[in-house]
Design a protein around this motif. Structure first.
Motif, PDB file in Angstrom:
ATOM      1  N   GLU A 111      39.697  35.747  26.403  1.00 47.75           N
ATOM      2  CA  GLU A 111      39.502  34.613  27.295  1.00 47.75           C
ATOM      3  C   GLU A 111      40.012  34.932  28.702  1.00 47.75           C
ATOM      4  O   GLU A 111      39.368  34.590  29.704  1.00 47.75           O
ATOM      5  CB  GLU A 111      40.210  33.384  26.739  1.00 47.75           C
ATOM      6  N   VAL A 112      41.167  35.596  28.763  1.00 51.63           N
ATOM      7  CA  VAL A 112      41.720  35.955  30.058  1.00 51.63           C
ATOM      8  C   VAL A 112      40.787  36.940  30.771  1.00 51.63           C
ATOM      9  O   VAL A 112      40.545  36.844  31.979  1.00 51.63           O
ATOM     10  CB  VAL A 112      43.131  36.548  29.900  1.00 51.63           C
ATOM     11  N   GLN A 113      40.232  37.878  30.027  1.00 53.80           N
ATOM     12  CA  GLN A 113      39.320  38.847  30.624  1.00 53.80           C
ATOM     13  C   GLN A 113      38.053  38.169  31.126  1.00 53.80           C
ATOM     14  O   GLN A 113      37.529  38.500  32.188  1.00 53.80           O
ATOM     15  CB  GLN A 113      38.982  39.932  29.616  1.00 53.80           C
ATOM     16  N   GLU A 114      37.575  37.189  30.375  1.00 53.70           N
ATOM     17  CA  GLU A 114      36.405  36.441  30.839  1.00 53.70           C
ATOM     18  C   GLU A 114      36.717  35.678  32.111  1.00 53.70           C
ATOM     19  O   GLU A 114      35.905  35.654  33.054  1.00 53.70           O
ATOM     20  CB  GLU A 114      35.943  35.476  29.743  1.00 53.70           C
ATOM     21  N   LEU A 115      37.898  35.043  32.164  1.00 50.53           N
ATOM     22  CA  LEU A 115      38.280  34.319  33.378  1.00 50.53           C
ATOM     23  C   LEU A 115      38.413  35.267  34.567  1.00 50.53           C
ATOM     24  O   LEU A 115      38.012  34.946  35.698  1.00 50.53           O
ATOM     25  CB  LEU A 115      39.598  33.563  33.142  1.00 50.53           C
ATOM     26  N   ALA A 116      38.985  36.442  34.334  1.00 50.74           N
ATOM     27  CA  ALA A 116      39.122  37.420  35.411  1.00 50.74           C
ATOM     28  C   ALA A 116      37.752  37.879  35.915  1.00 50.74           C
ATOM     29  O   ALA A 116      37.525  38.034  37.125  1.00 50.74           O
ATOM     30  CB  ALA A 116      39.937  38.620  34.924  1.00 50.74           C
ATOM     31  N   LEU A 117      36.824  38.090  34.980  1.00 54.85           N
ATOM     32  CA  LEU A 117      35.476  38.491  35.367  1.00 54.85           C
ATOM     33  C   LEU A 117      34.792  37.399  36.185  1.00 54.85           C
ATOM     34  O   LEU A 117      34.164  37.663  37.219  1.00 54.85           O
ATOM     35  CB  LEU A 117      34.660  38.816  34.105  1.00 54.85           C
ATOM     36  N   GLU A 118      34.937  36.132  35.748  1.00 55.72           N
ATOM     37  CA  GLU A 118      34.322  35.028  36.489  1.00 55.72           C
ATOM     38  C   GLU A 118      34.932  34.907  37.883  1.00 55.72           C
ATOM     39  O   GLU A 118      34.214  34.710  38.881  1.00 55.72           O
ATOM     40  CB  GLU A 118      34.509  33.728  35.712  1.00 55.72           C
ATOM     41  N   GLN A 119      36.258  35.022  37.971  1.00 55.18           N
ATOM     42  CA  GLN A 119      36.916  34.910  39.266  1.00 55.18           C
ATOM     43  C   GLN A 119      36.504  36.050  40.188  1.00 55.18           C
ATOM     44  O   GLN A 119      36.268  35.852  41.383  1.00 55.18           O
ATOM     45  CB  GLN A 119      38.437  34.893  39.075  1.00 55.18           C
ATOM     46  N   MET A 120      36.385  37.253  39.663  1.00 55.16           N
ATOM     47  CA  MET A 120      35.967  38.391  40.462  1.00 55.16           C
ATOM     48  C   MET A 120      34.549  38.191  40.992  1.00 55.16           C
ATOM     49  O   MET A 120      34.251  38.474  42.162  1.00 55.16           O
ATOM     50  CB  MET A 120      36.053  39.660  39.625  1.00 55.16           C
TER      51      MET A 120
END
Length: 372
Positions: free
Chosen positions: A197-206
């Protein structure tokens, strides 16, 4: 070309150009001097001609008197005296004629000098015109240098502005990297689900930082095929297409994931809930610089397909959603007029077709799809 310098008379308020006044004054000065010289020469020449005429009249009168005297004294004067008189008269006449010739030559010289003065006046005019043109060229050169200086100043200012923007972007990227590192450390401390989930959020933010005008939306939990979807928009805010992102955190990459993603793409293209009517796609994988790229060739179709219940019109800028029934009907009519797959031609038989084109079509299909 420079504008002439204009001044206004303080008394009458008349406005005139300084260059015109100076040029007119110089021209009038030389014209007056030239006219004065010409008038003097002409008057002097006329006086000399008058004097010469008087002398010729006196000479004629003298000749007449001499002839009269000779006729009167012919009887008493000897032939020798008559020759002496004639010789003397001839000598005087030649001297006067020589004097008149010299006077005429002097007049011709004065006329030559007058012509030279006119030539010098024309040369002076041409010199003034040449100086005026040189001043115009010098002015244009100065303007060119000034424009070049201003252009260099503007270019330097724009370069500084671009460098500042690049530094700002580098600062944003550095901040994003720091945030990703923080989120990475937090994710490593939690469970596998939390890490994903954190990786998905990081990808979306990037993606949001990198593409601020696009719409980045998450995919709900339990939905297969993607972690987030990027909706690409053009400068008018219209949707041009979508990019699906799948992020994996692993030490070793498994090639089974490529086959799994290919199977999911094929299943989605054959799913009427996603693509209606279904259109089976054949994804192909390629490895470039150690990265797996899945390439999907989507050919033109003779049918109108709905993606997620929506009809899209493909163009060079992207895919545009068609909501108006008239737009959809126009798309259908264009396909019917272009493709003949659904057109029935009852009078056409196999004898009307070229058999060699079937073999060529099979060869083209095999080039594009080896397993066809």
């Amino acid at each position: 070309m420079p504008q002439p310098t204009r001044i206004t008379c303080p008394k009458c308020g008349h406005e005139f150009a300084v260059e015109d006044v100076i040029s007119r004054q110089i021209e009038e000065k030389y014209r007056a001097e030239l006219n004065l010289k010409i008038t003097g020469i002409e008057n002097e020449y006329a006086a000399k001609e008058t004097k010469l005429s008087l002398k010729e009249a006196e000479l004629k009168k003298l000749q007449s008197d001499i002839d009269t005297q000779v006729a009167a004294k012919l009887k008493i004067e000897t032939e020798k005296k008559s020759r002496e008189i004639r010789t003397e008269v001839t000598r005087q006449y030649e001297e006067q004629l020589k004097s008149l010739t010299e006077t005429n030559n002097e007049s011709q010289k004065q006329l030559t000098d007058l012509r030279k003065a006119k030539i010098e006046n024309e040369q002076l005019k041409r010199k003034l015109d040449s100086q005026k043109q040189e001043l115009e060229v010098e002015y244009e050169q100065k303007m060119t240098l000034q424009l070049k200086s201003e252009t260099d100043t503007i270019s330097k200012r724009e370069r500084d502005r671009v460098e500042l923007k690049l530094k700002e972007k580098e600062e944003v990227i550095s901040s994003m990297k720091e945030q990703m590192e923080v989120m990475k450390r937090k994710a490593e401390q939690g469970s596998m689900q939390l890490q994903g989930e954190v990786q998905e959020l990081a990808l979306e933010q990037m993606l949001r930082y990198a593409f601020p005008f696009d719409l980045v939306s998450e995919v709900g939990k339990g939905v297969r095929g993607a972690d987030c979807i990027q909706t690409v928009r053009n400068s008018f805010g219209q949707e041009c297409g979508k990019i699906i992102f799948e992020s994996k955190r692993t030490k070793d990459f498994s090639e089974d994931w490529v086959e799994k993603l290919k199977a999911e793409i094929a299943n989605l293209s054959n799913n009427p809930n996603k693509l209606d009517s279904p259109y089976l796609l054949f994804p192909h994988e390629e490895q470039i610089d150690g990265k797996w790229i899945i390439r999907i060739q989507v050919p033109c179709s003779s049918q109108v397909h709905r993606s997620g219940g929506e009809v899209f019109l493909r163009s060079e800028d992207g895919d545009y959603r068609l909501k108006d029934p008239y737009q959809i009907a126009g798309l259908v009519n264009r396909k019917l007029s272009f493709y003949t797959e659904q057109r029935v031609i009852p009078w056409l038989g196999m004898g009307d077709l070229r058999p060699d084109l079937f073999d060529r079509a099979r060869t083209l299909f095999r080039v594009q799809r080896k397993n066809h």
